[in-house]
Design a protein around this motif. Structure first.
Motif, mmCIF file in Angstrom:
data_model
loop_
_atom_site.group_PDB
_atom_site.id
_atom_site.type_symbol
_atom_site.label_atom_id
_atom_site.label_comp_id
_atom_site.label_asym_id
_atom_site.label_seq_id
_atom_site.Cartn_x
_atom_site.Cartn_y
_atom_site.Cartn_z
ATOM 1 N N UNK A 31 -3.049 -49.283 -26.599
ATOM 2 C CA UNK A 31 -2.828 -50.707 -26.890
ATOM 3 C C UNK A 31 -4.102 -51.518 -26.708
ATOM 4 N N UNK A 32 -4.930 -51.102 -25.763
ATOM 5 C CA UNK A 32 -6.173 -51.827 -25.499
ATOM 6 C C UNK A 32 -7.099 -51.784 -26.719
ATOM 7 N N UNK A 33 -6.936 -50.752 -27.538
ATOM 8 C CA UNK A 33 -7.784 -50.629 -28.732
ATOM 9 C C UNK A 33 -7.075 -51.100 -29.993
ATOM 10 N N UNK A 34 -5.773 -51.436 -29.864
ATOM 11 C CA UNK A 34 -4.974 -51.732 -31.053
ATOM 12 C C UNK A 34 -5.455 -52.973 -31.794
ATOM 13 N N UNK A 35 -5.858 -54.005 -31.055
ATOM 14 C CA UNK A 35 -6.342 -55.224 -31.726
ATOM 15 C C UNK A 35 -7.627 -54.961 -32.507
ATOM 16 N N UNK A 36 -8.538 -54.231 -31.870
ATOM 17 C CA UNK A 36 -9.807 -53.935 -32.546
ATOM 18 C C UNK A 36 -9.581 -53.084 -33.793
ATOM 19 N N UNK A 37 -8.576 -52.219 -33.752
ATOM 20 C CA UNK A 37 -8.282 -51.350 -34.893
ATOM 21 C C UNK A 37 -7.374 -52.021 -35.926
ATOM 22 N N UNK A 38 -7.002 -53.275 -35.655
ATOM 23 C CA UNK A 38 -6.143 -54.033 -36.573
ATOM 24 C C UNK A 38 -4.787 -53.345 -36.771
ATOM 25 N N UNK A 39 -4.252 -52.780 -35.688
ATOM 26 C CA UNK A 39 -2.968 -52.075 -35.768
ATOM 27 C C UNK A 39 -1.776 -52.986 -35.481
ATOM 28 N N UNK A 40 -2.010 -54.155 -34.907
ATOM 29 C CA UNK A 40 -0.914 -55.049 -34.553
ATOM 30 C C UNK A 40 -0.705 -56.089 -35.646
ATOM 31 N N UNK A 41 0.559 -56.329 -35.979
ATOM 32 C CA UNK A 41 0.887 -57.372 -36.942
ATOM 33 C C UNK A 41 2.240 -57.970 -36.578
ATOM 34 N N UNK A 42 2.542 -59.088 -37.197
ATOM 35 C CA UNK A 42 3.827 -59.739 -36.968
ATOM 36 C C UNK A 42 4.715 -59.599 -38.198
ATOM 37 N N UNK A 43 5.977 -59.268 -37.935
ATOM 38 C CA UNK A 43 7.007 -59.390 -38.955
ATOM 39 C C UNK A 43 7.825 -60.632 -38.610
ATOM 40 N N UNK A 44 8.526 -61.139 -39.587
ATOM 41 C CA UNK A 44 9.277 -62.383 -39.382
ATOM 42 C C UNK A 44 10.718 -62.196 -39.861
ATOM 43 N N UNK A 45 11.673 -62.514 -38.972
ATOM 44 C CA UNK A 45 13.075 -62.447 -39.386
ATOM 45 C C UNK A 45 13.576 -63.854 -39.694
ATOM 46 N N UNK A 46 14.069 -64.057 -40.928
ATOM 47 C CA UNK A 46 14.507 -65.397 -41.322
ATOM 48 C C UNK A 46 15.763 -65.855 -40.572
ATOM 49 N N UNK A 47 15.872 -67.154 -40.410
ATOM 50 C CA UNK A 47 17.067 -67.811 -39.883
ATOM 51 C C UNK A 47 17.559 -68.772 -40.956
#
Length: 475
Positions: A231-247
């Motif tokens: 996880x410490x390297x995940x940001x640098x590797x661009x592995x994290x993103x957001x999904x969005x659930x509609x309301x």
């Protein structure tokens, strides 16, 4: 004859009691090198030795309870058990919610509880070596490997001690980890590590219970450490993103999007995201990744609401670790300035358990954010303490009824009654209601009848990447 000097310490009995003396013997040697006599001197070192013994005792003893401290525990195991290669049974425990007791009744009251608990442990565990290794943490060592039945009986005796039968403990409880092994195979540090794993498993399972160590706990620890490192390297590797659930409204008019973290790493695709977030919260990762989530969601809110007549609220979940930071509000305001988002187009979602960490201070922080226009949602309503008094005390915009209540409505009149009660109460307080986990047309029909305001769930949409949100949902 020995021609070297000799120094000895001896205890002498005198009419005034025992004296400790240091005896120094030195040979007398003639011109030919032969020993022809001995010069012997004695020095009373009673006071010095007594002081040394006192200092040693202080080094190995907890000053509050009089029990062995951590150093005393190490000394006992290494001096008494390691030499024998002995089988041992060790119980690790700490008192649940002890900090709250200290905060409510004061540290003097807390100290009395620790002293009395230590005394009772010595009474119950007569054949065990009882130590307090810090704060509200206690360790008991028995020489010999107890069978599971006997260890269970001992653990239950300790839990019963705290079950409220003794009013002095104010209904405290304990979490206990139990380890058996042999001092030839394991060091004291290994025992402590295993005991901590079992103890924290007991806490994760709801506290006020005991857990026996097993190798699966070690596998879990190793996996968690591996996840944390990656996880410490995940940001640098661009592995994290957001999904969005509609309301949506019940008539499927879009009103909001909940931001949900996703980690694009095939190695951990089977690990629930909630477990990954727990690992983040137990490390410093929640600071960096938490800011990434908030900043990404707020930037998305800014982008999608440009030139949009009916604004869409983009909300993020906030953990207890984040809101407890002294600079939490300042961080949120700084991200608003950096992204240029309108505060009335973003929201934060908090749970009851988050609030209870420090409810007075947290309410003030939430109020400050609501005053600048941010929407505040009480998430997972119904799964925690579910006190309706929170709905009055906390400056909320809406409540989110937990999906377990929605799923229970189909087969249970009681669940339908509870959901209706939540909706009616929220409306009486001018709060909107979001129903989570809506998956069937039947659920939707019931919620329409109960006058729920907003719907979130797979019936209308699963969480989606932002490019799909932009290309479909927002169109």
């Amino acid at each position: 004859y020995n021609k070297s000097n000799i120094s000895l310490v001896r205890t002498l009995k005198t009419k005034n009691g025992e004296k400790i003396v240091e005896v120094f013997k030195s040979p007398i040697i003639d011109i030919s090198g032969e020993v022809i006599g001995i010069v012997c001197t004695m020095r009373d070192v009673t006071e010095v030795k007594n002081q040394e013994a006192k200092i040693k005792k202080m080094a190995y003893t907890d000053s509050l309870t009089g029990l062995a401290n951590r150093r005393g525990l190490y000394n006992y195991v290494e001096s008494q058990l390691v030499k024998k290669y002995a089988d041992v049974t060790i119980m690790f425990m700490d008192l649940d919610n002890f900090k709250s007791l200290n905060d409510s009744f004061g540290h003097q009251h807390g100290d009395r509880i620790l002293i009395e608990f230590g005394e009772d442990l010595q009474t119950i565990c007569k054949n065990g070596f009882v130590s307090r290794i810090g704060g509200d943490e206690f360790v008991i060592v028995w020489e010999g490997k107890m069978n599971k039945e006997l260890a269970t009986e001992m653990a239950e005796k300790i839990l019963n001690l705290l079950s409220g039968k003794k009013r002095k403990f104010n209904k405290l409880s304990a979490s206990i980890g139990i380890v058996t092994g042999n001092t030839e195979e394991d060091t004291i540090d290994n025992f402590l590590t295993k005991g901590d794993l079992a103890l924290y498993k007991a806490k994760d399972q709801g506290k006020n219970q005991y857990v026996f160590y097993n190798r699966d706990l070690d596998k879990k620890r190793c996996l968690n450490e591996e996840i944390e490192q990656d996880l410490r390297n995940a940001l640098d590797k661009d592995e994290l993103e957001l999904h969005y659930q509609p309301q949506y409204t019940c008539s499927k008019e879009l009103v909001g999007l909940e931001a949900l973290l996703r980690w694009n790493n095939d190695k951990y695709r089977k690990v629930p995201i909630v477990d990954i977030i727990n690992i983040m919260e137990k490390s410093t990762l929640i600071d960096e990744i938490g800011k990434f989530i908030i900043k990404s969601a707020f930037s998305f809110a800014k982008k999608i609401n440009n030139n949009r007549e009916k604004k869409v609220i983009v909300s993020v979940n906030i953990s207890a670790v984040q809101i407890m930071k002294h600079n939490f509000v300042r961080t949120i305001k700084k991200i608003i300035d950096e992204t240029g988002v309108e505060p009335n187009t973003v929201g934060i979602e908090i749970t009851e358990t988050v609030l209870l960490q420090n409810i007075g201070e947290n309410i003030l922080k939430i109020k400050e954010l609501k005053d600048i226009g941010i929407k505040i949602s009480l998430d997972d309503f119904g799964t925690g303490y579910s006190s309706f008094s929170y709905l009055v005390k906390i400056p909320l915009s809406n409540i989110k009824i937990d999906k377990s209540f929605i799923w229970g409505m189909k087969d249970s009149e009681e669940y339908r009654t509870l959901v209706k009660l939540c909706i009616d109460t929220a409306h009486a307080l001018n709060l909107k209601v979001v129903a989570e986990g809506v998956e069937t047309v039947e659920d939707l029909g019931l919620l329409k009848y109960m006058k729920a305001d907003f719907i979130q769930g797979y019936l209308f949409s699963k969480p989606l990447p932002k490019h799909i949100i932009e290309a479909t949902v927002l169109q």
